[in-house]
Design a protein around this motif. Structure first.
Motif, PDB file in Angstrom:
ATOM      1  N   LYS A  33      54.058  55.648  44.080  1.00 54.42           N
ATOM      2  CA  LYS A  33      55.109  56.203  43.237  1.00 54.42           C
ATOM      3  C   LYS A  33      55.994  57.124  44.072  1.00 54.42           C
ATOM      4  CE  LYS A  33      55.337  59.716  39.739  1.00 54.42           C
ATOM      5  NZ  LYS A  33      54.482  60.617  38.980  1.00 54.42           N
ATOM      6  N   CYS A  35      59.025  59.821  43.288  1.00 54.90           N
ATOM      7  CA  CYS A  35      59.803  60.447  42.221  1.00 54.90           C
ATOM      8  C   CYS A  35      60.134  61.889  42.575  1.00 54.90           C
ATOM      9  CB  CYS A  35      59.038  60.398  40.901  1.00 54.90           C
ATOM     10  SG  CYS A  35      60.119  60.783  39.511  1.00 54.90           S
ATOM     11  N   PHE A  37      60.355  64.066  40.217  1.00 50.94           N
ATOM     12  CA  PHE A  37      59.547  64.804  39.251  1.00 50.94           C
ATOM     13  C   PHE A  37      58.089  64.410  39.459  1.00 50.94           C
ATOM     14  CE2 PHE A  37      62.556  65.656  35.343  1.00 50.94           C
ATOM     15  CZ  PHE A  37      63.168  66.671  36.044  1.00 50.94           C
ATOM     16  N   ASP A  38      57.212  65.162  38.845  1.00 51.21           N
ATOM     17  CA  ASP A  38      55.787  64.823  38.877  1.00 51.21           C
ATOM     18  C   ASP A  38      55.229  65.114  37.480  1.00 51.21           C
ATOM     19  OD1 ASP A  38      53.455  63.953  39.885  1.00 51.21           O
ATOM     20  OD2 ASP A  38      53.046  65.692  41.150  1.00 51.21           O
ATOM     21  N   CYS A  39      55.820  64.447  36.490  1.00 49.51           N
ATOM     22  CA  CYS A  39      55.499  64.752  35.084  1.00 49.51           C
ATOM     23  C   CYS A  39      53.993  64.648  34.840  1.00 49.51           C
ATOM     24  CB  CYS A  39      56.229  63.796  34.154  1.00 49.51           C
ATOM     25  SG  CYS A  39      58.007  63.807  34.395  1.00 49.51           S
ATOM     26  N   TYR A  41      52.592  63.809  32.301  1.00 50.88           N
ATOM     27  CA  TYR A  41      52.284  62.689  31.409  1.00 50.88           C
ATOM     28  C   TYR A  41      52.621  61.332  32.038  1.00 50.88           C
ATOM     29  CZ  TYR A  41      57.309  63.289  30.575  1.00 50.88           C
ATOM     30  OH  TYR A  41      58.655  63.432  30.749  1.00 50.88           O
ATOM     31  N   CYS A  42      52.979  61.304  33.323  1.00 60.05           N
ATOM     32  CA  CYS A  42      53.499  60.063  33.927  1.00 60.05           C
ATOM     33  C   CYS A  42      52.470  58.936  33.927  1.00 60.05           C
ATOM     34  CB  CYS A  42      53.953  60.337  35.348  1.00 60.05           C
ATOM     35  SG  CYS A  42      54.707  58.882  36.097  1.00 60.05           S
ATOM     36  N   GLY A  90      58.728  55.178  39.660  1.00 65.21           N
ATOM     37  CA  GLY A  90      59.375  56.441  40.005  1.00 65.21           C
ATOM     38  C   GLY A  90      60.818  56.492  39.553  1.00 65.21           C
ATOM     39  N   ASN A 123      65.428  60.403  35.410  1.00 64.37           N
ATOM     40  CA  ASN A 123      65.045  61.782  35.076  1.00 64.37           C
ATOM     41  C   ASN A 123      66.192  62.767  35.283  1.00 64.37           C
ATOM     42  OD1 ASN A 123      65.189  62.248  37.842  1.00 64.37           O
ATOM     43  ND2 ASN A 123      62.978  62.261  38.153  1.00 64.37           N
ATOM     44  N   LYS A 145      66.573  61.798  31.054  1.00 66.35           N
ATOM     45  CA  LYS A 145      65.485  62.636  30.520  1.00 66.35           C
ATOM     46  C   LYS A 145      65.922  64.091  30.321  1.00 66.35           C
ATOM     47  CE  LYS A 145      61.356  62.087  32.448  1.00 66.35           C
ATOM     48  NZ  LYS A 145      60.619  61.530  31.305  1.00 66.35           N
TER      49      LYS A 145
HETATM   50  S1  SF4 Z   1      57.581  60.039  34.016  1.00 68.40           S
HETATM   51 FE1  SF4 Z   1      59.352  59.276  35.131  1.00 68.40          FE
HETATM   52  S2  SF4 Z   1      60.363  61.112  35.878  1.00 68.40           S
HETATM   53 FE2  SF4 Z   1      58.310  61.712  35.304  1.00 68.40          FE
HETATM   54  S3  SF4 Z   1      57.130  61.566  37.211  1.00 68.40           S
HETATM   55 FE3  SF4 Z   1      56.901  59.619  36.108  1.00 68.40          FE
HETATM   56  S4  SF4 Z   1      58.483  58.301  36.961  1.00 68.40           S
HETATM   57 FE4  SF4 Z   1      59.017  60.427  37.517  1.00 68.40          FE
END
Ligand code: SF4
Length: 259
Positions: A33, A35, A37-39, A41-42, A90, A123, A145
């Protein structure tokens, strides 16, 4: 928990809960991945260290070739997609050739599946880059997002990598001049000893005020549906999502709920 990665550049078609029959394009590597961000909930899991190292992304030519072949196959089988969706492992707008790839996709869509929409699930961290911003204005479903109006909540939920400035992101979302769809994940739970909840009255009221400034075409609200990297997150009930949706409608916006 069991998160997953897409193992192809072009994937699906899949029946998306938000978009319909969706042919996916993954501009990120198929084994890691990548990205900004590092959500927490990803569905792809946590963003690994490799993000900071050199990773190989598919080239523009490769994406074009594979997309053309897949669309031709779908046309031959009379199984046309409702939408061609940039998503995957990502953040798609991190790809340096994103703008050119969007141009190629529009050209192939017009030639082979003219009724299909093009969607980008993003995002919003790269929309300050002009080529990215301009490319997103060329497509129908520019889905960005916005998980909270508060930077501290975004930092807890989405764990941005590098410099992140919510104020700048919001200014750019407003600059789309209404040609944007806002996507918001509602979730509650705890992470590293901190409580997280973007469904409180304070959160919803501030988020609604931002929506009024951004004036989006549509708002998509949803909650976790698959496995997430941590086990301390809770789904928000459909009843609560519908109640938030009612407030979005009252503010004058179309809203789609995925519980
Ligand atoms: S949910 Fe989307 S924005 Fe958030 S870490 Fe995962 S891929 Fe990135």
């Amino acid at each position: 928990m069991a998160t997953f990665l897409f193992d192809k550049i072009i994937f699906g078609p899949v029946k998306s809960r938000r978009l319909g029959v969706s042919l996916g394009i993954n501009l990120l590597p198929t084994d890691v991945k990548v990205c900004s961000f590092d959500c927490i909930y990803c569905e792809c899991g946590f963003t690994p260290k490799e993000y900071e190292e050199k990773v190989t992304l598919p080239t523009r030519a490769e994406v074009r070739e594979k997309l053309e072949a897949k669309l031709q196959e779908m046309v031959a089988e009379n199984e046309l997609p409702d939408v061609i969706t940039f998503a995957g492992n990502g953040e798609p707008t991190l790809h340096r050739e994103f703008a050119g790839i969007i141009d190629d996709t529009i050209e192939l869509r017009d030639k082979l599946t003219p009724k299909a929409r093009i969607a980008v699930l993003s995002n919003a961290t790269m929309i300050h880059r002009k080529p990215v911003f301009d490319a997103l204005l060329k497509i129908k479903d520019n889905i960005q997002k916005l998980d909270s109006a508060f930077e501290e909540t975004v930092k807890l939920l989405d764990c941005p990598k590098g410099n992140f400035d919510l104020k700048r992101t919001i200014e750019q979302l407003i600059a789309f001049n209404g040609k944007v769809i806002i996507q918001t994940m509602f979730v509650r739970g705890s992470f590293k000893g901190q409580e997280i909840d973007n469904t409180t009255e304070k959160e919803i009221a501030a988020w609604l005020e931002l929506l009024k400034k951004i004036n989006p075409l549509q708002v998509m609200i949803y909650t976790i549906a698959r496995d997430t990297p941590i086990e301390t997150l809770e789904k928000v009930s459909l009843q609560e999502l519908n109640s938030i949706a009612g407030r979005v409608r009252n503010a004058g916006f179309e809203v789609q709920v995925s519980g």
